[in-house]
Motif scaffolding. Structure first.
Motif, short mmCIF file in Angstrom:
data_model
loop_
_atom_site.label_atom_id
_atom_site.label_comp_id
_atom_site.label_asym_id
_atom_site.label_seq_id
_atom_site.Cartn_x
_atom_site.Cartn_y
_atom_site.Cartn_z
N LYS A 129 0.85 -1.21 0.00
CA LYS A 129 0.00 0.00 0.00
C LYS A 129 0.87 1.24 0.00
O LYS A 129 1.95 1.24 0.60
CB LYS A 129 -0.83 0.03 1.31
CG LYS A 129 -2.18 -0.62 1.19
CD LYS A 129 -2.95 -0.25 2.43
CE LYS A 129 -4.36 -0.82 2.41
NZ LYS A 129 -4.99 -0.55 3.73
N LYS A 130 0.37 2.26 -0.67
CA LYS A 130 1.09 3.54 -0.62
C LYS A 130 0.45 4.44 0.42
O LYS A 130 -0.77 4.54 0.51
CB LYS A 130 1.03 4.23 -1.98
CG LYS A 130 1.98 3.60 -2.97
CD LYS A 130 2.36 4.57 -4.08
CE LYS A 130 3.47 3.94 -4.87
NZ LYS A 130 3.87 4.69 -6.02
N GLU A 131 1.33 4.99 1.24
CA GLU A 131 0.81 5.96 2.22
C GLU A 131 1.77 7.16 2.23
O GLU A 131 2.97 6.96 2.39
CB GLU A 131 0.80 5.31 3.63
CG GLU A 131 -0.29 4.29 3.81
CD GLU A 131 -0.05 3.45 5.07
OE1 GLU A 131 0.42 3.99 6.08
OE2 GLU A 131 -0.32 2.23 4.99
N ASN A 132 1.24 8.32 2.05
CA ASN A 132 2.04 9.55 2.03
C ASN A 132 3.27 9.46 1.14
O ASN A 132 4.37 9.79 1.54
CB ASN A 132 2.51 9.93 3.46
CG ASN A 132 1.36 9.90 4.44
OD1 ASN A 132 0.22 10.24 4.07
ND2 ASN A 132 1.63 9.50 5.67
N GLY A 133 3.12 8.94 -0.02
CA GLY A 133 4.24 8.85 -0.96
C GLY A 133 5.23 7.75 -0.64
O GLY A 133 6.22 7.60 -1.33
N HIS A 134 4.97 6.90 0.42
CA HIS A 134 5.85 5.76 0.72
C HIS A 134 5.12 4.46 0.49
O HIS A 134 3.93 4.37 0.72
CB HIS A 134 6.33 5.83 2.18
CG HIS A 134 7.17 7.04 2.45
ND1 HIS A 134 8.46 7.21 1.98
CD2 HIS A 134 6.88 8.19 3.16
CE1 HIS A 134 8.92 8.38 2.36
NE2 HIS A 134 7.97 9.01 3.07
N THR A 135 5.89 3.46 0.08
CA THR A 135 5.25 2.16 -0.16
C THR A 135 5.47 1.27 1.05
O THR A 135 6.60 1.08 1.50
CB THR A 135 5.85 1.50 -1.40
OG1 THR A 135 5.82 2.43 -2.47
CG2 THR A 135 5.09 0.24 -1.80
N PHE A 136 4.38 0.69 1.57
CA PHE A 136 4.46 -0.20 2.74
C PHE A 136 4.00 -1.60 2.41
O PHE A 136 3.13 -1.79 1.57
CB PHE A 136 3.58 0.36 3.89
CG PHE A 136 4.20 1.59 4.52
CD1 PHE A 136 5.10 1.42 5.61
CD2 PHE A 136 3.89 2.86 4.06
CE1 PHE A 136 5.66 2.55 6.18
CE2 PHE A 136 4.47 3.96 4.65
CZ PHE A 136 5.36 3.83 5.71
N VAL A 137 4.63 -2.54 3.13
CA VAL A 137 4.19 -3.93 2.97
C VAL A 137 3.53 -4.36 4.27
O VAL A 137 4.12 -4.22 5.35
CB VAL A 137 5.40 -4.83 2.67
CG1 VAL A 137 4.96 -6.29 2.51
CG2 VAL A 137 6.11 -4.36 1.41
N HIS A 138 2.30 -4.92 4.16
CA HIS A 138 1.58 -5.39 5.35
C HIS A 138 1.47 -6.90 5.34
O HIS A 138 1.21 -7.48 4.30
CB HIS A 138 0.14 -4.83 5.33
CG HIS A 138 0.09 -3.34 5.39
ND1 HIS A 138 -0.07 -2.64 6.57
CD2 HIS A 138 0.20 -2.42 4.40
CE1 HIS A 138 -0.08 -1.34 6.29
NE2 HIS A 138 0.09 -1.18 4.97
N LEU A 139 1.70 -7.49 6.52
CA LEU A 139 1.49 -8.95 6.64
C LEU A 139 0.02 -9.22 6.87
O LEU A 139 -0.59 -8.66 7.76
CB LEU A 139 2.31 -9.49 7.83
CG LEU A 139 2.30 -11.01 8.03
CD1 LEU A 139 2.90 -11.74 6.83
CD2 LEU A 139 3.06 -11.38 9.31
N ARG A 140 -0.55 -10.11 6.00
CA ARG A 140 -1.99 -10.34 6.12
C ARG A 140 -2.33 -11.80 6.44
O ARG A 140 -3.48 -12.15 6.59
CB ARG A 140 -2.69 -10.00 4.78
CG ARG A 140 -2.64 -8.54 4.44
CD ARG A 140 -3.75 -7.77 5.21
NE ARG A 140 -3.77 -6.40 4.77
CZ ARG A 140 -3.44 -5.37 5.57
NH1 ARG A 140 -3.10 -5.56 6.83
NH2 ARG A 140 -3.48 -4.14 5.09
N GLY A 141 -1.33 -12.67 6.48
CA GLY A 141 -1.64 -14.09 6.76
C GLY A 141 -0.40 -14.81 7.26
O GLY A 141 0.64 -14.22 7.44
N GLU A 142 -0.55 -16.13 7.41
CA GLU A 142 0.55 -16.96 7.91
C GLU A 142 1.17 -17.71 6.73
O GLU A 142 0.47 -18.18 5.84
CB GLU A 142 0.01 -18.00 8.90
CG GLU A 142 -0.16 -17.48 10.31
CD GLU A 142 1.17 -17.12 10.95
OE1 GLU A 142 2.03 -18.03 11.06
OE2 GLU A 142 1.36 -15.92 11.30
N LEU A 143 2.51 -17.79 6.77
CA LEU A 143 3.15 -18.66 5.77
C LEU A 143 3.50 -19.98 6.46
O LEU A 143 4.48 -20.07 7.20
CB LEU A 143 4.41 -18.00 5.21
CG LEU A 143 5.23 -18.87 4.25
CD1 LEU A 143 4.40 -19.28 3.02
CD2 LEU A 143 6.50 -18.16 3.82
#
Ligand code: PHE
Length: 485
Positions: A129-143
């Motif tokens: 996701k982009k927030e304030n001109g920065h790209t972030f990676v979010h963990l959404r599940g289990e590997l």
């Protein structure tokens, strides 16, 4: 040298015996495995396997197989985890959210990062996701542990492709698509397998050289049994004081029949029995005097005191040409030529009869024939002589009884007993030549004569029950006939 394949006859070296024993416990081993089990060096194994191969006791099988092993990247992943695992752990450490450029600066190279992010997005356990001109990676599940990870953990040493489970195969395919992780190589392995002979050959303990093993067969050139038998017969005659005489295969009817007081209407003279050479005639079969004397003997007995056959003798019939039907033609010509007072002669030769070929009759065969001339010879002498002759050939039981030939009086037939077939076999005919034969030739003393087939004797010697076999050229038999039966 060719080695006889007789199963117990192959000489074996100590190393060969050790290897055969190892393979009998477990067949299909490779050189190193054999070396380990037999406790011999691998290059000794190789050498002995070569010997065993030429002896037909083992064969080599080359087995090709795919082997997979880890490359550098794969080895790194097995120590530190696959990029996606490291991405996952990093996200978890950071509470489930990191800035994208932190990933490439802290845990993964940019190649690893793009692979890991691709996989993670594909399986939907991250969100970018982009927030304030920065790209972030979010963990959404289990590997949860992946098949690729599980496979890598089994690859600390290379594995044969054929040992992979289905699940591992799928993992391998996907891992192989990623550069630098795994490599497939084809390995060749040589396995040694016992042949039938190798399974059954006798492995004798102890001595390296088996001195009781039968030697390889050597087939040297040799005489045909018939020929060597003929030579033997000649030897015997010579040792009994006889000399050999020979004569042509083709004779006038005069010598084959007339001179032997065989009537001109005798059935033996018919073309059903005798081979005549068509359109051939001899100019004069004998001197005019001899022809005259033979003529009168046939017609009325001439000066012999016999009554003869009582017919008109036809001189023309005597010049017909025949393949001799017996060796007696040779004997009688000898008597006419030499007019001996004493003699011991024999002949061995081919004769011809127009007969149906059977197990006991051939169209061409051989006869042996002998005569003894002397003032005091009697029928007993031939019986004694023939008994001696057969004895020398190893035939001990002989009997004689009366018979008939146009040219002898009295006439006898001889038989010998054959142990193998438990039966009496007819051999030579014999007798004293009639005066009707000897007088016209100018021979005064009695002539003892005998003659008979050679093939019969050869058959008895070699235990054959069919005369035709002697002419079949069965190599197996010819090679195997013992030289000294
Ligand atoms: N010639 C006779 C045969 O062919 C054998 C024989 C020879 C008989 C001499 C008597 C004397 O059978």
């Amino acid at each position: 040298m060719e080695i006889d394949k007789a199963e117990s006859g192959i000489p074996l070296h100590k190393l060969e015996k050790q290897i055969l024993s190892v393979l009998r416990e477990k067949d299909g081993l490779n050189f190193a495995e054999i070396g380990a089990k037999a406790q011999i060096k691998v290059d000794q194994v190789r050498r002995a396997i070569e010997w065993l191969k030429t002896k037909g006791l083992v064969t080599e099988q080359t087995i090709k197989e795919g082997i997979i092993e880890l490359l550098e990247t794969g080895k790194g992943a097995s120590r530190n985890g696959l990029p996606e695992r490291r991405l996952h752990n990093f996200l978890r450490e950071r509470g489930g959210k990191v800035q994208l450029n932190e990933i490439t600066s802290k845990v993964l190279s940019s190649d690893e990062a793009s692979a890991a992010l691709g996989i993670a997005r594909g399986s939907k356990w991250i969100e970018i996701k982009k927030e304030n001109g920065h790209t972030f990676v979010h963990l959404r599940g289990e590997l949860s542990p992946t098949p690729e990870e599980e496979l890598i953990s089994t690859l600390s040493s290379p594995r044969r492709l054929s040992t992979l489970t289905n699940k591992e195969r799928i993992a391998y395919t996907s891992l192989a698509r990623r550069p630098g992780f795994v490599l497939e190589v084809t390995s060749k392995e040589v396995k040694i397998k016992l042949t039938k002979g190798g399974q059954s050959i006798l492995i004798e303990e102890g001595d390296e050289i088996n001195v009781t093993a039968p030697p390889p067969m050597i087939y040297s050139g040799r005489k045909h049994p018939l020929q060597s038998f003929m030579d033997e017969v000649k030897e015997i005659f010579v040792s009994l004081g006889f000399e050999e005489i020979v004569g042509p295969l083709v004779q006038s009817a005069f010598w084959n029949f007339d001179a032997l007081f065989t009537p001109q209407d005798h059935p033996a003279r018919e073309i059903q029995d005798t081979f005549y050479l068509r359109d051939l005639k001899v100019v004069s079969p004998a001197s005019p005097d001899l022809l005259d004397r033979v003529a009168s003997v046939h017609q009325d007995g001439g000066a012999t005191g016999s009554r003869g056959w009582g017919y008109r003798w036809n001189k023309d019939l005597t010049s017909r040409v025949v393949m001799r039907t017996h060796t007696t033609a040779v004997t009688v010509r000898y008597l006419a030529d030499k007019m001996p007072e004493e003699a011991r002669v024999f002949s061995v030769g081919r004769v011809f009869r127009n007969e149906k070929v059977t197990f006991k009759n051939l169209v061409e065969f051989h006869q042996i024939e002998g005569i003894t001339v002397g003032s005091r010879v009697t029928l007993r002498d031939i019986m004694g002589l023939l008994t001696r002759f057969y004895e020398r050939l190893g035939m001990k039981k002989v009997k004689f009884w009366p018979s008939f030939f146009p040219y002898t009086e009295p006439s006898l037939q001889s038989m010998v007993y054959n142990e193998k077939f438990s039966k009496w076999v007819e051999l030579c005919g014999m007798g004293i030549f009639r005066p009707e034969v000897t007088r016209p030739l100018g021979v005064k003393n009695p002539v003892l004569a005998w003659g008979g087939g050679l093939e019969r004797l050869v058959m008895l010697r070699y235990g054959l029950d069919d005369a035709r076999y002697l002419y079949e050229n069965d190599l197996e038999w010819l090679r195997g006939v013992p030289l000294c039966p």
